[in-house]
Structures are given as C-alpha cells and as structure tokens.
Design a protein around this motif. Structure first.
Motif, short mmCIF file in Angstrom:
data_model
loop_
_atom_site.label_atom_id
_atom_site.label_comp_id
_atom_site.label_asym_id
_atom_site.label_seq_id
_atom_site.Cartn_x
_atom_site.Cartn_y
_atom_site.Cartn_z
N LEU A 4 0.34 -1.25 -0.07
CA LEU A 4 -0.36 0.30 -0.20
C LEU A 4 0.68 1.06 -0.26
CD1 LEU A 4 -2.91 -0.74 2.52
CD2 LEU A 4 -3.19 -0.15 -0.29
N GLY A 5 1.72 1.24 0.65
CA GLY A 5 3.29 2.34 -0.29
C GLY A 5 3.05 2.72 1.80
N PHE A 10 7.78 8.38 6.13
CA PHE A 10 7.02 9.47 6.05
C PHE A 10 5.57 9.32 6.22
CE2 PHE A 10 9.32 6.67 2.34
CZ PHE A 10 9.74 8.45 1.88
N LEU A 11 4.94 8.78 6.82
CA LEU A 11 3.96 9.22 7.22
C LEU A 11 4.21 10.38 8.69
CD1 LEU A 11 0.87 7.67 8.11
CD2 LEU A 11 2.10 6.67 10.04
N GLN A 14 4.59 13.69 6.97
CA GLN A 14 3.66 14.13 6.69
C GLN A 14 2.92 14.85 7.92
OE1 GLN A 14 2.57 14.85 3.82
NE2 GLN A 14 2.89 13.13 2.13
N ILE B 62 -16.48 4.04 -1.82
CA ILE B 62 -14.40 3.96 -1.42
C ILE B 62 -14.72 2.01 -1.14
CG2 ILE B 62 -13.29 5.31 -0.67
CD1 ILE B 62 -15.19 6.50 -3.07
N LEU B 65 -13.92 0.70 -3.36
CA LEU B 65 -13.28 1.35 -5.03
C LEU B 65 -11.45 -0.05 -4.16
CD1 LEU B 65 -12.85 2.50 -7.38
CD2 LEU B 65 -12.81 4.33 -6.55
N VAL B 66 -11.75 1.00 -3.14
CA VAL B 66 -10.46 0.78 -2.66
C VAL B 66 -10.27 -0.94 -2.80
CG1 VAL B 66 -8.90 0.20 -0.82
CG2 VAL B 66 -10.30 2.66 -0.42
N MET B 69 -9.04 -2.06 -5.85
CA MET B 69 -7.92 -1.38 -6.29
C MET B 69 -6.62 -2.60 -6.03
SD MET B 69 -8.15 3.06 -6.64
CE MET B 69 -8.65 2.66 -5.04
N PHE B 73 -4.48 -3.93 -8.41
CA PHE B 73 -2.66 -3.32 -8.16
C PHE B 73 -1.73 -4.17 -7.33
CE2 PHE B 73 -4.68 0.06 -9.71
CZ PHE B 73 -4.91 0.50 -10.92
N ILE C 40 -0.68 2.29 -13.69
CA ILE C 40 -0.77 2.51 -12.87
C ILE C 40 -0.05 2.11 -11.17
CG2 ILE C 40 -2.50 2.90 -11.16
CD1 ILE C 40 -4.12 2.93 -13.80
N LEU C 42 0.02 2.03 -6.96
CA LEU C 42 -0.30 1.96 -5.77
C LEU C 42 0.38 3.14 -4.54
CD1 LEU C 42 -2.73 2.51 -4.39
CD2 LEU C 42 -2.72 0.15 -3.30
N PRO C 43 1.54 2.53 -4.66
CA PRO C 43 2.23 2.91 -3.75
C PRO C 43 2.66 4.31 -4.66
CG PRO C 43 3.11 0.92 -3.32
CD PRO C 43 2.23 1.17 -4.71
N PHE C 62 13.46 8.67 0.99
CA PHE C 62 13.08 9.20 -0.69
C PHE C 62 12.36 10.23 -1.19
CE2 PHE C 62 13.08 4.46 -0.18
CZ PHE C 62 14.13 3.29 -0.70
N THR C 64 9.46 11.10 -2.45
CA THR C 64 9.03 10.72 -3.36
C THR C 64 8.30 11.63 -4.69
OG1 THR C 64 6.73 10.74 -1.92
CG2 THR C 64 8.48 8.70 -1.90
N MET C 67 5.49 13.40 -1.62
CA MET C 67 6.17 14.23 -1.28
C MET C 67 6.04 16.10 -1.56
SD MET C 67 7.38 14.38 1.63
CE MET C 67 7.43 12.99 2.44
N ASP C 211 -1.39 8.74 -2.59
CA ASP C 211 -0.15 8.81 -1.28
C ASP C 211 -0.92 8.34 0.14
OD1 ASP C 211 1.72 7.59 0.63
OD2 ASP C 211 2.99 9.47 -0.38
N LEU C 212 -1.18 7.33 0.45
CA LEU C 212 -2.20 6.60 2.17
C LEU C 212 -1.25 7.66 3.03
CD1 LEU C 212 -2.57 3.09 1.25
CD2 LEU C 212 -4.24 5.03 2.29
N ASN C 213 0.33 7.46 2.64
CA ASN C 213 1.06 8.56 4.33
C ASN C 213 0.50 9.10 4.21
OD1 ASN C 213 2.90 6.54 4.63
ND2 ASN C 213 4.01 7.23 2.53
N PHE C 214 -0.38 10.10 3.19
CA PHE C 214 -0.46 12.14 3.32
C PHE C 214 -1.58 11.59 3.77
CE2 PHE C 214 -3.31 15.20 1.74
CZ PHE C 214 -2.58 16.21 2.24
N LEU C 216 -2.88 8.86 5.46
CA LEU C 216 -2.67 8.50 7.25
C LEU C 216 -2.83 9.25 8.33
CD1 LEU C 216 -1.76 4.93 7.09
CD2 LEU C 216 -4.21 5.51 8.28
N PHE C 280 -8.48 9.46 0.35
CA PHE C 280 -7.52 8.56 -0.63
C PHE C 280 -8.20 7.88 -1.85
CE2 PHE C 280 -6.02 4.38 -2.07
CZ PHE C 280 -4.90 4.79 -2.20
N GLY C 281 -9.43 7.55 -1.81
CA GLY C 281 -10.39 6.86 -2.67
C GLY C 281 -10.49 7.43 -3.56
N PHE C 284 -7.98 8.94 -5.60
CA PHE C 284 -7.03 8.18 -6.51
C PHE C 284 -8.07 7.09 -7.53
CE2 PHE C 284 -5.63 3.71 -7.12
CZ PHE C 284 -3.80 4.36 -7.24
N ILE C 288 -6.97 7.80 -11.08
CA ILE C 288 -7.19 7.10 -12.25
C ILE C 288 -8.01 7.07 -13.65
CG2 ILE C 288 -8.14 4.43 -12.76
CD1 ILE C 288 -6.67 4.08 -10.38
#
Lengths: 245, 74, 342
Positions: A4-5, A10-11, A14, B62, B65-66, B69, B73, C40, C42-43, C62, C64, C67, C211-214, C216, C280-281, C284, C288
């Motif tokens: 999921l990245g 990074f968290l 942010q 959502i 969708l997640v 995805m 992916f 596409i 995801l990360p 890194f 990204t 970022m 980006d899920l980091n953002f 989350l 995110f959903g 994202f 797409i």
C-alpha cells in the motif's frame, strides 16, 4: 503495508509537515481573519442596532406626524359639520318664515273670501225672504201681512224669537268660548242680542264667534266647548225623520 | 484460469457494492431536496447534514473501490 | 439594445471558434503523439535514491513524487500567507478583493459552520479545520494542472514491476519513447508515444492524496486533535466514554453500557481508517479516471472529468475538515454520543 506504500517514516514526515503548516497558518492567517470576522460582525451588529434605533426614531416621528394630521383632520371635520348645521338651521328658519308668511297671506285671503261670502249671503237674505213670502202667497192664495211675514222669516233665519234665542232656553252650558252658526248672516242687531244672551248663559264672560253655514237651512247652532245646542232646521228635520221612522 | 483474469473479475465483483452506495446517495439527496422544498429557509442546515450523510454513504462505495484497487494493483 | 445583442453574439461566436480550434488541435496532437496506456502504481514512486535514514526507525528516505506535491503545496500556502494575506490584513481594510477575498470567504464559511456546532470551542477548532481544508484543497486541485501525474522519468522499479505483472506488455526500452528533454543522463518523458507501450513513468508531481501516507497522517492528526480536545474539555472523564467502570456498578443496563464503551474504542480507531481511505479513495479514483479517460478518448472528454474532479476536490477537502470539526465538537460534550461515526 509495503504494497500500500505505507511507511512510518513518510507518515511521520507528513504529520510534522501538517503540524508546521498548522502553526504557521494559524499564526499568520486564521487567527487574524477570525478576529477580523468577529470585529466585523460586531461592527455590523452595532450598525444594525444604530439603524434600528434610527428606524424607531423615524417611526415615532411618523406616528407624531400622523397624530397631528389626524387631529387637524378631525378639527376640520368638526368645523365643517358645525358650519353645515348652522347653514341648515338658517335655511330652515328662512323656510319657516316663508311658510308662515304664506300661511298668513292665505289666511287673510280666506278671511276676505269669508267676509265676501257673508256679505253676499246677507244681501241675498232679503231677497230669499221676499221670495219665500211670494211663494207662500201664491200657495195660500191670499195676501199676507208683509211685515209679520218678514219678522217670521227673520226669526226663522236668526233663531231669535221675540228677542230671545230659542236654543238657549233652559239650557245650561259652561265655557269660555261659544261658536254660533247660522244659515245666513245675522244682522248687527241680531248679533248683539244673540251675543248678549249667549254670554248670559255662559255666565257673563266669554267670547262669541259667528259663523255662516247655509247647510243648516235655518235657526242657530251654538257650540260651547264640546257641547252642541242644535236649534237648526236641519237638526229638527233630522229629529223628525228619526221619529217618523 | 489465469491469475490476472481472476484478479480483474474479483475487482469487478468487489465494485458491485457501489450499487448500494449509489442507492443510498440518491435517497439522501431525495430527502434533502424534499426537506428544502418544504422549508426553504432551512436550506443551509439541510444541505450541511445532507452532504454529511452523502459522504458517509459514499464511504461505502470508496471502500469497495479501495478493495477493488487492492485486488488489481497488489 | 441591438448593439448589445450584436456584441454578445460576436463574443459567443469567438468562444465557439476557440473551442473548435482547441478540439482540432487536440485531434492533431493525439494523432501525432498518441497517449500511452498508463501504468498505475499504488505506492508513490521514488524520484531519488536513498537520501538518508530516519533516525529512530532506520527506514530509508526517498524523495517521492507525492512528497514533492506536499512541499509545493506548503510553499504555495506559506507564500500566500506571508506575502499576500498578511499584508492585506495589516492594511486594516474591511473588504478584500481577489485571492484574499476568496480565502476570507472560505474562512468565514468554516467559522460559521464551526460556530454553529462547537459553541465556545470555536476558536480552538477553526484553525485545525481551516488548515486541513486549505492543505487538502490545494493538494487536490493540483491534480487538475496539466503535467501533474503525467510528466516524469522512466521508473526502473515500476518498470520491473510492470514487466513482472504482465510479461506480454511492451515496456519503454522496447518501444522508443521520444524524451521531452534530458537532464544529465535522465530522459524526461510524458505519457504519450506508441499505443502498445505501457508508460511506467514516475511523474515528478503526483496528487498527494493518492499517497496513503499523506491521508493517514492527516487522519492521525485529526484523531489526536479529537482526543486532546476531549481531555481538555472534560479532563479524565472523557475516557469514561470508552471504559465505563461506573456503569458496571449500576444494575440492569450497566453492563451493556460497559460493552458499548468497548465498541466506542473500536469505532474511535476506525475513524482513522475511514478518514484516510475516504480521501485516498476519492482522489485516487479521480486520478485513474483522468488517466484512463485521457488515454481512451484523448480529445475533449477529459474536460468533463476535470470539472467533476474540481468539485470532488473541494467537497472532500471540506468534508475532511468538517468531520474533524464535528467529532471534536462532540468530544467536548459530556454525554456520550449515540452515533460516533457512520
């Protein structure tokens, strides 16, 4: 997590990034803008209050003006009403005067007509007597004593026999006014004699009015108050008709 | 069956859940519009709660969708 | 009247011709330089090698592309705050024009929403609500700028990944993609080229909310803000909502209240998941959609999607902030809420 990245480093980057932004924006943007908003809101509410006060004052002034206006209006209306009433009263008075004048004129005319009638009837009275004597002579076929006849006829018309009013004999009537009606006008001498006797019957005082009504044919009708003493020929004829029947 | 094909079919099936969310969003909008039509003065409040409700409902779609995805992916 | 009508007609005509010219240009461009099917990932893609290691966790850092987007948004917002809004506010004016007016109007909306819900805690909540909204809004609308999500370098990792997933797919090395320009030995490319090729490129800038980091991270901040304001408003009694020991002593429904408190804990933590995955959903999916529509129908069709994404970006930004605000306002009230989240 890796797919999921999601990465703890990074968290955290942010999160710290957001907190930094929060502090900066809060200090330089949001707090001043919120303060300004509150100040502006206060200003606006104060302005609204002022406006409402002004509006109230204006309303009061309008009310006052309205009151004055309505007072003036009612005053004017009262005056107009008074004037109208006065004018109406005057008009009524004028009309009344005019009517009274007209009535007087009419009465005068009527009296004149009456007098004329009485005069004419008085003139006719002699002729009627002569005609009656002539008719009787023709009927009986002999000459009558002209003087005696004349007296008889006079008595017939005036209801006065040998200086006395026949109706009043034995009658008692009390009152202050009497109306004497005869078929033909009475002569002045007769009038005075009748008046005297009527007054005597009434008790010395009173007023006597003479009237002429050819319908009663002969004799006299004396009315005192609500009492009628009928010595007329027509009344006697009526009584005769009553008794015959 | 190839793994790739199975993934795609799975993603498609996962998105069926969006059907209910669509229905729910429609119902929320219906309620909101009816409320505004009956009481136009309350439009602001109704809009806020309507958007909140729509967002909560939309979250279901959502999630679908997640999931789809994630299947596609990963 | 007649003159005015003539003017309007003329204007309308010009707009029509401009739209037609753009469509024709689009057709020509798509014919000369056909868009690629996007790969596409995801990360977020890495733009650089490992820069340093995080001190405590020891993980690699890194740069990204998400970022980069966040940094751009930060720079934009801070520059806006320091060089545009601050002088305007200091000038003491009451009415603003342009972007300051827009910011002020948005803050006023936020303030009114908060004041209607939170009461005396308004001044504490507004900055958090507003910061979340402005950051997410900036980051979301960045997605609409041409070049974001589409211009970047060929990504070796993604390339390998794509080849691994689908060996039949041609990759960039097989079909030569003309680079837009070259920096050092890196070829800068765009999504475009030959239809059979997959573009496993790492765009320089990618919408941060993909980006899920953002998301989350934001959700975590929001969660912490809710707990902190709850404790500040009610002290330790705030936690009675979760572990209701007093209710255990009560007869009858007391035990059920205790169990409800346990569920409250679960629902409290699920807030983080729902907050982050909602944003995110949406974004994202929007990304797409933009890429797929752009490659399937290269001409004009993307405009409609762009308009949709404009609205979605605004709504999601407001909703993220609004939900944070509502939960914070609920946390300040002592009765334990019946519906904590969806």
């Amino acid at each position: 997590m890796e797919a999921l990245g999601i990465n703890l480093g990074f968290l955290l980057v942010q999160v710290f990034n957001f907190l930094l932004l929060l502090i900066l924006l809060r200090k330089f943007v949001f707090t001043p803008i919120v303060n300004m908003l509150e100040k502006r809101r206060e200003t606006i509410s104060k302005g609204l209050e002022d406006a409402s006060i002004a509006a109230e004052a204006r309303e009061n002034a309008e009310k006052e003006a309205e009151k004055l206006l309505s007072e003036a209006r009612s005053k004017a209306a009262t005056e107009a009403r008074e004037l109208t009433a006065r004018a109406e009263a005057q008009a009524k008075e004028i009309i009344k005067d005019a009517e009274a004048k007209a009535g007087k004129a009419r009465e005068a005319a009527l009296a004149e007509v009456d007098q004329e009638r009485v005069r004419v009837l008085g003139e006719v009275r002699g002729q009627v007597g002569a005609l009656a004597v002539a008719a009787a002579q023709k009927l009986i076929g002999e000459a009558l004593d002209a003087k005696k006849q004349q007296t008889l006829i006079d008595e017939f018309f005036s209801g006065v026999k040998a200086g006395k009013v026949t109706v009043l004999e034995g009658a008692d009537a009390a009152g202050s006014a009497a109306v004497v009606t005869s078929a033909l006008p009475l002569s002045a001498a007769e009038q005075s004699s009748v008046q005297e006797q009527v007054l005597k019957t009434l008790g010395g005082k009173g007023e006597v009015t003479f009237k002429v009504d050819p319908n009663i044919l002969g004799g006299l009708v004396v009315r005192v108050g609500d009492k009628v003493l009928d010595g007329s020929v027509s009344g006697q004829l009526g009584a005769l008709r009553q008794s015959i029947r | 069956m190839e793994a790739e094909a199975a993934k795609m079919i799975g993603a498609g099936i996962a998105m069926i859940g969006a059907m209910g969310a669509g229905l729910g969003v429609g119902l929320a909008a219906l309620g909101g519009v009816q409320g505004i039509a009956r009481n136009p003065d309350a439009a602001g409040t109704i809009q806020t709660s309507m958007i909140l409700g729509i967002v909560f409902t939309e979250a279901i779609a959502i999630y679908c969708l997640v999931v789809a995805m994630l299947i596609l992916f990963i | 009247m007649a003159k005015q009508e003539a003017t309007r007609k003329w204007k309308y005509g010009v707009n029509r011709w401009i739209a037609l010219a753009i469509i024709i240009a689009g057709v020509i461009a798509a014919g000369m330089y056909p868009p690629l099917r996007p790969y596409i990932s995801l990360p977020a893609e890495h733009l650089t090698d490992t820069l340093f290691y995080f001190p405590l966790t020891g993980e690699k850092f890194f740069l990204t592309n998400t970022m980069v987007a966040v940094l751009i948004a930060d720079v934009f917002l801070i520059a806006l705050a320091l060089f545009v809004i601050r002088p305007a506010l200091k000038s003491g004016k009451q009415v603003f024009k342009g972007i300051v007016g827009v910011v002020e109007a948005l803050v006023e909306v936020i303030y009114n929403l908060t004041a209607g819900t939170a009461g005396k805690w308004t001044k504490t909540i507004v900055p958090i609500f507003a910061t979340i909204t402005f950051l997410v809004l900036t980051v979301n609308w960045m997605e609409l700028i041409p070049g974001v999500d589409s211009i970047g370098v060929i990504n070796e990792i993604s390339l390998e990944h794509a080849h691994h997933v689908n060996p039949d797919l041609h990759v960039e090395t097989d079909c030569d993609i003309d680079p837009l320009f070259t920096i050092g030995n890196t070829n800068v490319v765009s999504i475009g080229g030959q239809p059979d090729c997959a573009a496993a490129i790492a765009p320089f800038v990618r919408a941060a909310a993909t980006d899920l980091n953002f998301t989350l991270g934001l959700a975590f901040v929001s969660f912490m803000a809710i707990q902190i304001i709850g404790v500040r408003a009610q002290g330790l009694r705030y936690f009675e909502k979760f572990i209701n020991i007093r209710a255990l002593g009560k007869p009858g429904m007391g035990k059920i209240d205790f169990i409800v408190g346990i569920f409250e804990i679960v629902s409290e933590f699920s807030k983080i998941i729902s907050f982050s995955f909602r944003l995110f959903g949406n974004i994202f999916a929007g990304m797409i959609l933009l890429l797929v529509i752009g490659t399937l129908i290269p001409v004009a069709a993307q405009t409609g999607v762009l308009m949709l994404e404009f609205a979605v970006g605004l709504i999601q930004a407001l909703v993220f902030g609004m939900l944070t605000m509502i939960f914070m306002a609920q946390a300040t009230q002592s009765h334990h809420g019946d519906e904590e989240h969806h």
